[in-house]
Design an enzyme around this catalytic site. Structure first.
Site, PDB file in Angstrom:
ATOM      1  N   VAL A 193       0.829  -1.209   0.000  1.00 55.38           N
ATOM      2  CA  VAL A 193       0.000   0.000   0.000  1.00 55.38           C
ATOM      3  C   VAL A 193       0.863   1.258   0.000  1.00 55.38           C
ATOM      4  O   VAL A 193       0.596   2.205  -0.743  1.00 55.38           O
ATOM      5  CB  VAL A 193      -0.959  -0.034   1.218  1.00 55.38           C
ATOM      6  CG1 VAL A 193      -1.603   1.315   1.446  1.00 55.38           C
ATOM      7  CG2 VAL A 193      -2.031  -1.083   0.982  1.00 55.38           C
ATOM      8  N   LYS A 202      14.792  -3.267   1.454  1.00 53.97           N
ATOM      9  CA  LYS A 202      13.730  -2.777   0.562  1.00 53.97           C
ATOM     10  C   LYS A 202      14.106  -1.401   0.022  1.00 53.97           C
ATOM     11  O   LYS A 202      14.007  -1.136  -1.179  1.00 53.97           O
ATOM     12  CB  LYS A 202      12.434  -2.675   1.393  1.00 53.97           C
ATOM     13  CG  LYS A 202      11.184  -2.851   0.599  1.00 53.97           C
ATOM     14  CD  LYS A 202       9.968  -2.894   1.498  1.00 53.97           C
ATOM     15  CE  LYS A 202       9.442  -4.296   1.697  1.00 53.97           C
ATOM     16  NZ  LYS A 202       8.148  -4.368   2.358  1.00 53.97           N
ATOM     17  N   THR A 238      -5.216  -0.721   7.678  1.00 57.98           N
ATOM     18  CA  THR A 238      -6.548  -1.157   8.104  1.00 57.98           C
ATOM     19  C   THR A 238      -6.517  -1.432   9.599  1.00 57.98           C
ATOM     20  O   THR A 238      -5.766  -2.304  10.048  1.00 57.98           O
ATOM     21  CB  THR A 238      -6.951  -2.429   7.326  1.00 57.98           C
ATOM     22  OG1 THR A 238      -6.874  -2.132   5.928  1.00 57.98           O
ATOM     23  CG2 THR A 238      -8.349  -2.892   7.690  1.00 57.98           C
ATOM     24  N   GLU A 248      -7.584   2.364   2.727  1.00 59.37           N
ATOM     25  CA  GLU A 248      -7.245   2.112   1.327  1.00 59.37           C
ATOM     26  C   GLU A 248      -8.054   0.922   0.806  1.00 59.37           C
ATOM     27  O   GLU A 248      -8.173  -0.086   1.481  1.00 59.37           O
ATOM     28  CB  GLU A 248      -5.732   1.823   1.220  1.00 59.37           C
ATOM     29  CG  GLU A 248      -5.248   1.579  -0.185  1.00 59.37           C
ATOM     30  CD  GLU A 248      -5.698   2.676  -1.144  1.00 59.37           C
ATOM     31  OE1 GLU A 248      -5.440   3.856  -0.897  1.00 59.37           O
ATOM     32  OE2 GLU A 248      -6.337   2.338  -2.160  1.00 59.37           O
ATOM     33  N   PHE A 249      -8.563   1.066  -0.425  1.00 58.36           N
ATOM     34  CA  PHE A 249      -9.409   0.007  -0.987  1.00 58.36           C
ATOM     35  C   PHE A 249      -8.800  -0.642  -2.226  1.00 58.36           C
ATOM     36  O   PHE A 249      -9.482  -1.373  -2.935  1.00 58.36           O
ATOM     37  CB  PHE A 249     -10.789   0.580  -1.335  1.00 58.36           C
ATOM     38  CG  PHE A 249     -11.524   1.133  -0.141  1.00 58.36           C
ATOM     39  CD1 PHE A 249     -12.235   0.293   0.715  1.00 58.36           C
ATOM     40  CD2 PHE A 249     -11.473   2.484   0.157  1.00 58.36           C
ATOM     41  CE1 PHE A 249     -12.891   0.802   1.831  1.00 58.36           C
ATOM     42  CE2 PHE A 249     -12.130   3.000   1.276  1.00 58.36           C
ATOM     43  CZ  PHE A 249     -12.833   2.158   2.115  1.00 58.36           C
ATOM     44  N   GLY A 267      -8.202 -15.380  -0.335  1.00 57.71           N
ATOM     45  CA  GLY A 267      -6.890 -15.371   0.328  1.00 57.71           C
ATOM     46  C   GLY A 267      -6.356 -13.961   0.294  1.00 57.71           C
ATOM     47  O   GLY A 267      -7.117 -12.999   0.257  1.00 57.71           O
ATOM     48  N   CYS A 318      -5.581  -9.323   2.958  1.00 57.67           N
ATOM     49  CA  CYS A 318      -6.626  -8.505   3.600  1.00 57.67           C
ATOM     50  C   CYS A 318      -7.828  -9.289   4.128  1.00 57.67           C
ATOM     51  O   CYS A 318      -8.081  -9.287   5.330  1.00 57.67           O
ATOM     52  CB  CYS A 318      -7.088  -7.430   2.630  1.00 57.67           C
ATOM     53  SG  CYS A 318      -5.802  -6.212   2.330  1.00 57.67           S
TER      54      CYS A 318
HETATM   55  P1  NAD Z   1       3.208  -4.819   3.765  1.00 57.38           P
HETATM   56  O1  NAD Z   1       3.550  -5.858   4.746  1.00 57.38           O
HETATM   57  O2  NAD Z   1       3.375  -5.075   2.303  1.00 57.38           O
HETATM   58  O3  NAD Z   1       4.047  -3.495   4.093  1.00 57.38           O
HETATM   59  C1  NAD Z   1       4.190  -2.928   5.378  1.00 57.38           C
HETATM   60  C2  NAD Z   1       5.536  -2.217   5.400  1.00 57.38           C
HETATM   61  O4  NAD Z   1       5.640  -1.464   6.601  1.00 57.38           O
HETATM   62  C3  NAD Z   1       6.736  -3.159   5.388  1.00 57.38           C
HETATM   63  O5  NAD Z   1       7.590  -2.823   4.312  1.00 57.38           O
HETATM   64  C4  NAD Z   1       7.424  -2.921   6.740  1.00 57.38           C
HETATM   65  O6  NAD Z   1       8.821  -3.050   6.693  1.00 57.38           O
HETATM   66  C5  NAD Z   1       6.986  -1.495   7.013  1.00 57.38           C
HETATM   67  N1  NAD Z   1       7.071  -1.079   8.418  1.00 57.38           N
HETATM   68  C6  NAD Z   1       6.666  -1.749   9.529  1.00 57.38           C
HETATM   69  N2  NAD Z   1       6.891  -0.993  10.622  1.00 57.38           N
HETATM   70  C7  NAD Z   1       7.419   0.163  10.199  1.00 57.38           C
HETATM   71  C8  NAD Z   1       7.840   1.358  10.860  1.00 57.38           C
HETATM   72  N3  NAD Z   1       7.730   1.494  12.166  1.00 57.38           N
HETATM   73  N4  NAD Z   1       8.360   2.361  10.129  1.00 57.38           N
HETATM   74  C9  NAD Z   1       8.462   2.229   8.784  1.00 57.38           C
HETATM   75  N5  NAD Z   1       8.076   1.143   8.099  1.00 57.38           N
HETATM   76  C10 NAD Z   1       7.548   0.124   8.802  1.00 57.38           C
HETATM   77  O7  NAD Z   1       1.715  -4.408   4.078  1.00 57.38           O
HETATM   78  P2  NAD Z   1       0.606  -3.884   3.034  1.00 57.38           P
HETATM   79  O8  NAD Z   1       0.035  -5.014   2.272  1.00 57.38           O
HETATM   80  O9  NAD Z   1       1.133  -2.705   2.326  1.00 57.38           O
HETATM   81  O10 NAD Z   1      -0.525  -3.421   4.050  1.00 57.38           O
HETATM   82  C11 NAD Z   1      -0.399  -2.235   4.823  1.00 57.38           C
HETATM   83  C12 NAD Z   1      -1.757  -1.912   5.417  1.00 57.38           C
HETATM   84  O11 NAD Z   1      -2.675  -1.611   4.366  1.00 57.38           O
HETATM   85  C13 NAD Z   1      -2.387  -3.065   6.190  1.00 57.38           C
HETATM   86  O12 NAD Z   1      -3.099  -2.562   7.264  1.00 57.38           O
HETATM   87  C14 NAD Z   1      -3.343  -3.689   5.175  1.00 57.38           C
HETATM   88  O13 NAD Z   1      -4.420  -4.344   5.796  1.00 57.38           O
HETATM   89  C15 NAD Z   1      -3.810  -2.459   4.437  1.00 57.38           C
HETATM   90  N6  NAD Z   1      -4.279  -2.734   3.068  1.00 57.38           N
HETATM   91  C16 NAD Z   1      -3.589  -3.590   2.270  1.00 57.38           C
HETATM   92  C17 NAD Z   1      -4.021  -3.811   0.964  1.00 57.38           C
HETATM   93  C18 NAD Z   1      -3.312  -4.769   0.052  1.00 57.38           C
HETATM   94  O14 NAD Z   1      -3.890  -5.136  -0.972  1.00 57.38           O
HETATM   95  N7  NAD Z   1      -2.106  -5.188   0.354  1.00 57.38           N
HETATM   96  C19 NAD Z   1      -5.153  -3.130   0.473  1.00 57.38           C
HETATM   97  C20 NAD Z   1      -5.797  -2.235   1.316  1.00 57.38           C
HETATM   98  C21 NAD Z   1      -5.350  -2.033   2.613  1.00 57.38           C
END
Ligand code: NAD
Length: 438
Positions: free
Chosen positions: A11, A35, A121, A154-155, A263, A266
Site C-alpha cells: 500500500v 527494501k 486497516t 485504502e481500498f 486469500g 486482507c
Molecule cells: P506490507 O507488509 O506489504 O508493508 C508494510 C511495510 O511497513 C513493510 O515494508 C514494513 O517493513 C513497514 N514497516 C513496519 N513498521 C514500520 C515502521 N515502524 N516504520 C516504517 N516502516 C515500517 O503491508 P501492506 O500489504 O502494504 O498493508 C499495509 C496496510 O494496508 C495493512 O493494514 C493492510 O491491511 C492495508 N491494506 C492492504 C491492501 C493490500 O492489498 N495489500 C489493500 C488495502 C489495505
C-alpha cells in the site's frame, strides 16, 4: 505539497508512486533497509502491473524519494501517511504494534504541525489511540506541537492497484478538524476533478467502512462457494446461477466467482479482526464467523475434489497451476494453493508447481514445501496425472488441451476457477471437474 509515507510495502509503495505521479512530492520511508536499497537502485519490490514505469518516471523527475531515515522522512512531509502492516495477532485480532511504533517514531521526529493519516486497516478506535500515543510521547519529550489525526482507509486491489488508487470507487476520510479536511482535499484534488465520491466522516466511521467493506466482499465469496458446493451435489450449474444472480442490480456480478476461497493479505485477517473487535465490545458477528469457517473448509473441499477424481493420491503426480492468491500479483499471503498442496503432499502425491510470478515468494516463505518448481507451464504438466488450475493467470486461461493431453500421463483436469466450459475440456478426452459444475 510534500507527503511522507511510513511503510513502503504494497500500500505504501503504490500510494507513494501514485501520489507523486499525480504531482505531489513524496518521500517513502521503511525500516526494511534492504527494501529501500533495492528501490533506490531502481528495483521494484513488488509485482504490480504498471508500477515499475510510474516509479521510474517519478524518481527521474525527482518527485519520489526513498529513505530509511525517519527524521528525514518526518521533516519532509506536512502530511504523513502510516501504511504499515496490521497482521493478525495470536488471538486473530489486528496486531497494531507497527502502527504504534510508527506513531511513536513520528512523535520523536516531529518539530512542527503535521497531519498523521492512518492508511493501514485498523479496528475502530485506533485513530484515537494513535492520537493519545503521539500526544503522550510529545509531552514526554517536552514538545508542545499541534497535530491532526486522519483515517484514510485504502481500498486498492492487488493486480489493479494503480487504477484503483488513481480512480477509486470512493475516497473515505475520517477527520476531526477543518484544517485536516482541507489538507486531505488538497492531496486528492486530482481525484476530485474526476468526480470520485468523497466520504468525509469521523475517524471511527472511516475505520469501520474499511472492515465492513472487506467483510461484505468476503461474505459474497463464501456465499457463492456454498451455493457452488450445493450445485456440486445436484445438476445445477453454478456459472449460470451466478450469472443470473449478478444480473440483479441489487446483487451485482462482482465477487460471485466460486473457487478455492478467498486469500491474500486482507480478507482473511480483516474478517477475523472484525470478529475480534465485535466480541471485544460485546457483540459476536455470527455471519462473519461462518464466512471464515466456510472459507477454511473450502480449501479442504477442493483437496477432496482432487482426491475423489484420482481415487488414491499416493505416488500420483499432480500439477498445480498458480500459487498467487489471484492473478496479477506475487502475493501468496493466505493463498488457498498452499494448504491444498500441503494436504496433497500428506497423502503421498508428488506435486509439481508453476506460477509465472509467485514462485520466488513461495520458495522464500515456504522453504520446507516439498514440491517440484517448474520453469514453464507445459514442463510442469509433463507426465502429470492431474492438472489443477488454482489461479486464473491469463496463460492458464488459454491452455492448449491437445498438447496437454499428449504430454500428461493420465488426463484429469480440475478447474478450481471455473475458467473452462466442461464440455470443451471433456471433448479433448479429459476427466473434468470445476467448482459447482460438471
Ligand atoms: P506490507 O507488509 O506489504 O508493508 C508494510 C511495510 O511497513 C513493510 O515494508 C514494513 O517493513 C513497514 N514497516 C513496519 N513498521 C514500520 C515502521 N515502524 N516504520 C516504517 N516502516 C515500517 O503491508 P501492506 O500489504 O502494504 O498493508 C499495509 C496496510 O494496508 C495493512 O493494514 C493492510 O491491511 C492495508 N491494506 C492492504 C491492501 C493490500 O492489498 N495489500 C489493500 C488495502 C489495505
Amino acid at each position: 505539497m510534500n507527503i511522507t509515507i511510513i511503510g513502503t510495502g504494497y500500500v505504501g509503495l503504490v500510494t507513494g508512486a501514485c501520489l507523486s505521479w499525480l504531482g505531489l512530492n513524496v518521500m517513502c520511508m521503511d525500516v526494511d533497509n534492504k527494501k529501500i536499497t533495492k528501490l533506490n537502485n531502481g528495483i521494484i519490490t513488488i509485482y504490480e502491473p504498471g508500477l515499475d514505469e510510474i516509479i521510474k518516471e517519478c524518481v527521474k523527475s525527482e518527485k519520489l524519494h526513498f529513505t530509511n531515515d525517519m527524521k528525514k522522512a518526518v521533516d519532509f512531509g506536512e502530511a504523513i501517511f502510516i501504511a504499515v502492516g496490521t497482521p493478525s495477532d495470536e488471538n486473530d485480532s489486528a496486531d497494531l504494534k507497527y502502527v504504534f511504533q510508527a506513531a511513536t517514531q513520528v512523535a520523536q521526529c516531529m518539530d512542527e504541525y503535521k497531519v498523521v493519516i492512518n492508511k493501514s486497516t485498523v479496528p475502530v478506535g485506533t485513530g484515537n489511540k494513535v492520537k493519545d500515543k503521539i500526544k503522550k510521547d510529545l509531552q514526554l519529550l517536552g514538545k508542545n506541537i499541534d497535530f491532526d489525526i486522519v483515517s484514510n482507509p485504502e481500498f486498492l486491489r492487488e493486480g489493479s492497484a494503480i487504477k484503483d488508487f488513481i480512480k477509486p470507487d470512493r475516497i473515505v476520510i475520517g477527520v476531526e478538524t477543518e484544517r485536516a479536511e482541507s489538507l486531505m482535499k488538497k492531496i486528492y484534488v486530482k481525484q476530485m476533478f474526476l468526480d470520485i465520491p468523497l466520504i468525509v466522516t469521523n475517524i471511527e466511521t472511516a475505520e469501520m467502512i474499511k472492515y465492513a467493506s472487506n467483510a461484505f466482499l468476503a461474505t459474497k465469496i463464501s456465499y457463492i462457494n456454498e451455493i457452488a458446493n450445493i450445485c456440486d451435489l445436484c445438476s445445477a450449474d453454478i456459472s449460470t446461477v451466478a450469472k443470473a444472480m449478478g444480473l440483479d442490480k441489487r446483487i451485482s456480478p462482482s465477487f460471485l466467482s466460486p473457487g478455492p476461497g478467498y486469500g491474500g493479505s486482507c480478507f482473511p485477517k480483516d474478517t477475523k479482526a472484525l470478529i475480534g473487535f465485535g466480541k471485544s465490545i460485546g457483540y459476536t458477528p455470527r455471519i462473519i464467523e461462518e464466512v471464515v469457517d466456510v472459507n477454511n473448509s473450502q480449501r479442504v473441499l477442493m483437496y477432496e475434489k482432487i482426491k475423489t477424481a484420482l481415487f488414491d493420491l499416493d505416488g500420483k503426480v499432480i500439477t498445480i497451476l498458480g500459487i498467487a492468491f489471484k492473478p496479477g500479483t506475487d502475493d501468496i499471503r493466505e493463498t488457498p494453493s498452499i494448504p491444498i498442496i500441503k494436504l496433497l503432499l500428506k497423502d503421498g502425491a508428488i506435486v509439481r508447481v508453476f506460477d509465472p510470478i509467485a514462485m520466488n515468494n513461495t520458495k522464500l516463505l515456504f522453504p520446507e514445501l516439498n514440491v517440484v518448481y517448474c520453469n514453464d507451464l507445459y514442463s510442469a504438466c509433463t507426465n502429470s496425472d492431474c492438472v489443477v488450475l488454482a489461479t486464473e493467470w491469463k496463460e492458464f486461461c488459454e491452455l492448449d488441451f491437445l498438447k496437454l493431453k499428449s504430454i500428461m500421463r493420465t488426463s484429469t483436469f480440475i478447474d478450481l476457477r471455473n475458467v473452462y466450459d466442461p464440455t470443451y475440456v471433456k471433448n479433448f478426452g479429459f476427466y473434468y471437474r470445476g467448482v459447482g459444475k460438471k
